[in-house]
Design an enzyme around this catalytic site. Structure first.
Site, PDB file in Angstrom:
ATOM      1  CD  GLU A 173      53.276  27.175  31.388  1.00 20.13           C
ATOM      2  OE1 GLU A 173      53.017  28.339  31.036  1.00 20.13           O
ATOM      3  OE2 GLU A 173      53.668  26.293  30.595  1.00 20.13           O
ATOM      4  CD  GLU A 308      50.967  23.368  29.001  1.00 19.60           C
ATOM      5  OE1 GLU A 308      51.484  24.141  28.172  1.00 19.60           O
ATOM      6  OE2 GLU A 308      50.260  23.737  29.953  1.00 19.60           O
TER       7      GLU A 308
HETATM    8  O1  AHR Z   1      49.533  25.080  25.572  1.00 20.97           O
HETATM    9  C1  AHR Z   1      49.518  26.465  25.416  1.00 20.97           C
HETATM   10  C2  AHR Z   1      49.967  27.224  26.661  1.00 20.97           C
HETATM   11  O2  AHR Z   1      51.332  27.008  26.867  1.00 20.97           O
HETATM   12  C3  AHR Z   1      49.339  26.797  27.958  1.00 20.97           C
HETATM   13  O3  AHR Z   1      48.131  27.440  28.188  1.00 20.97           O
HETATM   14  C4  AHR Z   1      50.347  27.212  28.969  1.00 20.97           C
HETATM   15  O4  AHR Z   1      50.317  26.418  30.116  1.00 20.97           O
HETATM   16  C5  AHR Z   1      51.665  27.164  28.233  1.00 20.97           C
HETATM   17  O5  AHR Z   1      52.394  28.317  28.410  1.00 20.97           O
END
Ligand code: AHR
Length: 513
Positions: A173, A308
């Protein structure tokens, strides 16, 4: 009652389901590692401190690949802190989650845990505070046989043979201001390209111009895409980053969390629209990849690593003190309502399996996760555990295109279908399975027409329904929400099935032929 017709034909294949679509994610965050997968002294812990109860729930989920060590944590992590004798490992401030990281658990422990659970590691390299040298040296530590200072370190730390890690995320990210070392698309694209090059070289992959690749197992590199489609820089970030890195990478990453927000005008409709919105998001990225592919004149098709995804609704202010070790963070207790949306998101991933070939449910234990543990105590299955388990065990093979005349409802994203489905065909096992969400407030009849599969016979039919959308599994009521068996439906002419889906429910039907 309106009848929804859903038609699928075995010959209309979207794509093969890559087993890695059922991956997950463990970050050094809250109690994901400590008190999650690792808790020395726990009654079920083995000699390495790995919780046996958690490991067996992970096996039930049939997770093939796990991303590690972050997440936001990754962007401030020095992998050298987590190797070698434990007594020499430094304790650090984790600036991503305002916690204390003791480094008791690091790369070698993760590799051992992967070995125990039969999981393939998916590692990340730090593109925040980390350099391309750190990235290449981590590849060397993991994958170089020996004879150099860094690979000999691994051997001295107990791993004689290289780990041969194949999957690598280049940062996390990097488009977000919350990220340690946040970069612009141009800056990140440039750095990611150089990192990718030296990581491949450290893996023994010869330079492009040599036309040969001597590495036994080339790295599969994942470049960071937008952290959500709500970023102002989306989808320009993805285009810019991909244009710079296209030739070196194999995947573009995607992240997305959906939330139930009571402050919205139509909180339920908006939440139930998540699966169709996720489909739109994937569609935009597919188009971006195709655009860049044409622009850089490449034969290769970069895939999507949706590394994610989940529901993440609890945004309550932090109750844990700053700088605590293993604080209770992001411990969402998933409701029945969350499970309904979650199942729809899984359908969306399956319906895009031609391009989305890695999926990481974020996360695996305690932190926005299907498994919840008590320190020194039990581990329980959250509501979302069940659709994941059923689909990851059965929805394999190919996803087949469906045609549906489902009615639609409006929501903040546009329109979404009341009946949301995925149909999977496993030619080897001669099975077809259907996952169906009914997002309507009343019972709905669905007519499935499953053509060209052979003469189908139902072998399993389960559903999840509840009148209380807020119901959840807790340590006192761990089995409040579980799938219930239903009588097997009759299959007319070997291909036509009529199902009555209860209001607000998820159903799973498996057939054989
Ligand atoms: O999964 C929780 C967080 O969400 C992670 O660390 C990040 O990559 C995202 O913003």
């Amino acid at each position: 009652m309106k009848r929804t017709k859903i038609f699928a034909d075995a010959n209309l294949v979207i794509g093969k389901v890559d087993p890695n679509l059922y991956g997950s994610f463990v970050e050094h965050l809250g109690r994901a590692v400590y008190e999650g997968i690792y808790e020395p002294g726990h009654p079920t812990a083995d000699e390495n401190g790995f919780r046996g109860d958690v490991a067996s729930l992970v096996k039930e989920l049939n997770v093939p690949i796990v991303r590690y060590p972050g997440g936001n944590f990754l962007s401030g992590y020095n992998w050298r802190d987590g190797i070698g004798p434990r007594e020499n490992r430094p304790t650090r401030l984790d600036l991503a989650w305002f916690s204390t990281e003791t480094n008791e658990f690091g790369t070698d422990e993760f590799m051992k845990w992967c070995h125990l659970t039969g999981i393939e590691p998916m590692m990340g390299v730090n593109m925040g505070t980390g350099s391309i040298k750190d990235a290449a040296e981590l590849v060397e530590y993991c994958n170089h046989a020996g004879g150099t200072t860094i690979s000999n370190l691994r051997r001295a730390n107990g791993a004689e043979e290289p780990y041969n890690v194949r999957y690598w995320c280049i940062g996390n990210e990097m488009d977000g201001a919350w990220q340690i070392g946040h970069l612009t698309a141009e800056e990140y694209g440039r750095k990611a390209l150089e990192a990718a090059k030296v990581m491949r070289w450290a893996n023994g992959e010869l330079k492009e111009e040599s036309g040969r690749n001597w590495a036994k197992s080339p790295l599969k590199l994942i470049v960071s895409g937008s952290s959500t489609h709500e970023m102002k820089t989306f989808p320009e970030w993805d285009r810019v980053v991909l244009e710079q890195t296209y030739k070196q990478v194999d995947y573009l990453s995607m992240h997305r969390y959906y939330m139930y927000d009571e402050d919205r005008e139509d909180p339920l409709e908006d939440f139930l629209g998540s699966a169709d919105d996720m489909n739109e998001y994937i569609g935009t990225l597919k188009a971006t990849i195709e655009y860049v592919r044409a622009k850089v004149r490449s034969q290769k098709r970069v895939k999507i690593s949706f590394d994610e995804w989940n529901i993440w609704s609890v945004t309550a202010p932090r109750r844990e003190p700053l700088w605590k070790r293993a604080p209770h963070l992001l411990e969402d207790v998933y409701t029945f309502r969350d499970m309904l949306v979650f199942a729809g998101l899984m359908n969306t991933l399956l319906n895009n399996c031609d391009t989305v070939t890695i999926g990481c449910l974020a996360q695996l234990v305690n932190v926005i996760a299907p498994i919840m543990t008590k320190k020194g105590g039990e581990a329980i299955r959250q509501t979302i555990f069940y659709p994941f388990k059923l689909l990851s065990n059965a929805a394999r093979g190919e996803t087949v295109r469906t045609f549906s005349d489902s009615a639609r409802f409006s929501n903040m994203y546009g329109y979404a279908r009341f009946i949301n489905e995925a149909v999977n065909h496993d030619r080897e096992k001669r099975t077809v399975c259907v996952s169906l969400c009914n997002y309507g407030q009343s019972e709905s009849e669905v007519e499935l027409e499953l053509r060209s599969f052979g003469t189908l016979k139902a072998t399993e039919y389960v559903e999840m329904k509840d009148t209380d959308l807020d119901a959840a599994n807790t340590f006192t009521t761990p089995d409040r929400i579980v799938p219930r068996r239903r009588d097997l439906p009759r299959v007319k002419d070997g291909s036509r099935v009529i199902l009555r889906l209860p209001a607000m429910s998820w159903s799973f039907v498996k057939f054989t032929y």
